[in-house]
Design a protein around this motif. Sequence first.
Motif, PDB file in Angstrom:
ATOM      1  N   LYS A  23       0.831  -1.204   0.000  1.00  0.00           N
ATOM      2  CA  LYS A  23       0.000   0.000   0.000  1.00  0.00           C
ATOM      3  C   LYS A  23       0.869   1.259   0.000  1.00  0.00           C
ATOM      4  N   LEU A  24       1.902   1.275   0.835  1.00  0.00           N
ATOM      5  CA  LEU A  24       2.751   2.462   0.951  1.00  0.00           C
ATOM      6  C   LEU A  24       3.618   2.686  -0.288  1.00  0.00           C
ATOM      7  N   THR A  25       4.118   1.611  -0.878  1.00  0.00           N
ATOM      8  CA  THR A  25       4.914   1.794  -2.103  1.00  0.00           C
ATOM      9  C   THR A  25       4.025   2.268  -3.253  1.00  0.00           C
ATOM     10  N   LYS A  26       2.784   1.809  -3.280  1.00  0.00           N
ATOM     11  CA  LYS A  26       1.842   2.302  -4.291  1.00  0.00           C
ATOM     12  C   LYS A  26       1.531   3.782  -4.081  1.00  0.00           C
ATOM     13  N   GLU A  27       1.399   4.196  -2.809  1.00  0.00           N
ATOM     14  CA  GLU A  27       1.176   5.610  -2.510  1.00  0.00           C
ATOM     15  C   GLU A  27       2.350   6.451  -3.001  1.00  0.00           C
ATOM     16  N   LEU A  28       3.546   5.937  -2.796  1.00  0.00           N
ATOM     17  CA  LEU A  28       4.749   6.647  -3.234  1.00  0.00           C
ATOM     18  C   LEU A  28       4.776   6.783  -4.759  1.00  0.00           C
ATOM     19  N   ALA A  29       4.460   5.695  -5.453  1.00  0.00           N
ATOM     20  CA  ALA A  29       4.417   5.735  -6.920  1.00  0.00           C
ATOM     21  C   ALA A  29       3.326   6.676  -7.397  1.00  0.00           C
ATOM     22  N   GLU A  30       2.184   6.648  -6.750  1.00  0.00           N
ATOM     23  CA  GLU A  30       1.075   7.533  -7.120  1.00  0.00           C
ATOM     24  C   GLU A  30       1.477   8.999  -6.942  1.00  0.00           C
ATOM     25  N   LEU A  31       2.153   9.294  -5.849  1.00  0.00           N
ATOM     26  CA  LEU A  31       2.622  10.654  -5.594  1.00  0.00           C
ATOM     27  C   LEU A  31       3.570  11.124  -6.701  1.00  0.00           C
ATOM     28  N   CYS A  32       4.479  10.251  -7.087  1.00  0.00           N
ATOM     29  CA  CYS A  32       5.437  10.591  -8.149  1.00  0.00           C
ATOM     30  C   CYS A  32       4.754  10.705  -9.509  1.00  0.00           C
ATOM     31  N   PHE A  33       3.723   9.914  -9.728  1.00  0.00           N
ATOM     32  CA  PHE A  33       2.963   9.991 -10.979  1.00  0.00           C
ATOM     33  C   PHE A  33       2.148  11.289 -11.019  1.00  0.00           C
ATOM     34  N   GLU A  34       1.610  11.693  -9.878  1.00  0.00           N
ATOM     35  CA  GLU A  34       0.879  12.953  -9.791  1.00  0.00           C
ATOM     36  C   GLU A  34       1.791  14.125 -10.168  1.00  0.00           C
ATOM     37  N   TYR A  35       3.059  14.032  -9.774  1.00  0.00           N
ATOM     38  CA  TYR A  35       4.046  15.088 -10.063  1.00  0.00           C
ATOM     39  C   TYR A  35       4.154  15.366 -11.567  1.00  0.00           C
ATOM     40  N   THR A  56      18.730   8.742   8.514  1.00  0.00           N
ATOM     41  CA  THR A  56      18.151   9.860   7.770  1.00  0.00           C
ATOM     42  C   THR A  56      17.119   9.308   6.793  1.00  0.00           C
ATOM     43  N   ILE A  57      16.279  10.181   6.336  1.00  0.00           N
ATOM     44  CA  ILE A  57      15.336   9.812   5.278  1.00  0.00           C
ATOM     45  C   ILE A  57      15.712  10.658   4.072  1.00  0.00           C
ATOM     46  N   TRP A  58      15.921   9.992   2.961  1.00  0.00           N
ATOM     47  CA  TRP A  58      16.266  10.700   1.738  1.00  0.00           C
ATOM     48  C   TRP A  58      15.479  10.093   0.595  1.00  0.00           C
ATOM     49  N   PHE A  59      14.977  10.947  -0.260  1.00  0.00           N
ATOM     50  CA  PHE A  59      14.104  10.524  -1.361  1.00  0.00           C
ATOM     51  C   PHE A  59      14.522  11.230  -2.644  1.00  0.00           C
ATOM     52  N   ASN A  60      14.414  10.503  -3.733  1.00  0.00           N
ATOM     53  CA  ASN A  60      14.570  11.110  -5.048  1.00  0.00           C
ATOM     54  C   ASN A  60      13.775  10.277  -6.041  1.00  0.00           C
ATOM     55  N   THR A  61      13.397  10.897  -7.123  1.00  0.00           N
ATOM     56  CA  THR A  61      12.691  10.189  -8.184  1.00  0.00           C
ATOM     57  C   THR A  61      13.157  10.714  -9.530  1.00  0.00           C
ATOM     58  N   PHE A  62      13.101   9.847 -10.512  1.00  0.00           N
ATOM     59  CA  PHE A  62      13.353  10.247 -11.889  1.00  0.00           C
ATOM     60  C   PHE A  62      12.441   9.422 -12.772  1.00  0.00           C
ATOM     61  N   TYR A  63      12.398   9.776 -14.046  1.00  0.00           N
ATOM     62  CA  TYR A  63      11.378   9.227 -14.930  1.00  0.00           C
ATOM     63  C   TYR A  63      11.969   8.772 -16.258  1.00  0.00           C
ATOM     64  N   ASN A  90       8.882  16.175  -2.168  1.00  0.00           N
ATOM     65  CA  ASN A  90       9.818  15.612  -1.188  1.00  0.00           C
ATOM     66  C   ASN A  90       9.182  15.503   0.194  1.00  0.00           C
ATOM     67  N   LYS A  91       8.448  16.509   0.589  1.00  0.00           N
ATOM     68  CA  LYS A  91       7.794  16.516   1.904  1.00  0.00           C
ATOM     69  C   LYS A  91       6.795  15.364   2.022  1.00  0.00           C
ATOM     70  N   GLU A  92       5.954  15.210   1.006  1.00  0.00           N
ATOM     71  CA  GLU A  92       4.940  14.142   1.035  1.00  0.00           C
ATOM     72  C   GLU A  92       5.590  12.753   0.935  1.00  0.00           C
ATOM     73  N   ALA A  93       6.629  12.642   0.117  1.00  0.00           N
ATOM     74  CA  ALA A  93       7.337  11.358  -0.003  1.00  0.00           C
ATOM     75  C   ALA A  93       7.976  10.982   1.324  1.00  0.00           C
ATOM     76  N   ASN A  94       8.565  11.942   2.014  1.00  0.00           N
ATOM     77  CA  ASN A  94       9.182  11.662   3.308  1.00  0.00           C
ATOM     78  C   ASN A  94       8.167  11.171   4.329  1.00  0.00           C
ATOM     79  N   LYS A  95       6.953  11.693   4.277  1.00  0.00           N
ATOM     80  CA  LYS A  95       5.890  11.211   5.172  1.00  0.00           C
ATOM     81  C   LYS A  95       5.587   9.736   4.897  1.00  0.00           C
ATOM     82  N   ILE A  96       5.518   9.384   3.635  1.00  0.00           N
ATOM     83  CA  ILE A  96       5.243   7.980   3.278  1.00  0.00           C
ATOM     84  C   ILE A  96       6.411   7.097   3.689  1.00  0.00           C
ATOM     85  N   ILE A  97       7.627   7.561   3.492  1.00  0.00           N
ATOM     86  CA  ILE A  97       8.811   6.782   3.881  1.00  0.00           C
ATOM     87  C   ILE A  97       8.832   6.574   5.396  1.00  0.00           C
ATOM     88  N   GLN A  98       8.432   7.579   6.156  1.00  0.00           N
ATOM     89  CA  GLN A  98       8.337   7.412   7.610  1.00  0.00           C
ATOM     90  C   GLN A  98       7.348   6.302   7.964  1.00  0.00           C
TER      91      GLN A  98
END
Length: 158
Positions: A23-35, A56-63, A90-98
């Motif tokens: 569920k959480l990985t899908k939320e992360l993908a959805e967030l990146c797709f929304e971007y 630390t929590i660190w996030f990045n995405t590319f397409y 980044n803020k929303e992704a970090n929440k999901i990663i938490q």
Amino acid sequence: MKKILDNLRNKFSPKSFESSFEKLTKELAELCFEYVDYDSQNVEKIFIFCSTELDTIWFNTFYKINSRIVKKHKVGDRFNANDEKQILLNKEANKIIQKLIQNFKLHSKDLPSDFKIIYEIEGSKFDCKMSYEPKMEINPDITLHTICDEWIDMEKSK
């Protein structure tokens, strides 16, 4: 009455690790797709990198857009990838990663040092690779940017 009790049990009982992780990985993908404005015509793949190394929590995405690998800040004007939108991503992704981290802790699972998630738009295919070996602790010259940039370069060479 039974229905009410079942609802309460479902609400307060922890989900299985796998169910929550999915569920959480899908939320992360959805967030990146929304971007990229859910552009399934041009966006082929979403690549997500998360690190939890060194507490630390660190996030990045590319397409992959129109057969080209593109960093999130270079997706093009039509996606309006301004600083504000990137900060929000980044803020929303970090929440999901938490929440992902909490899921690992809740189920007494070892926390990976990093995750590499690939989501293929066509067919809605997920691939997630987790690494448990610390990279920055072993080699202080390695940074999170280095790790992510190596992955980007590897995808570009395909």
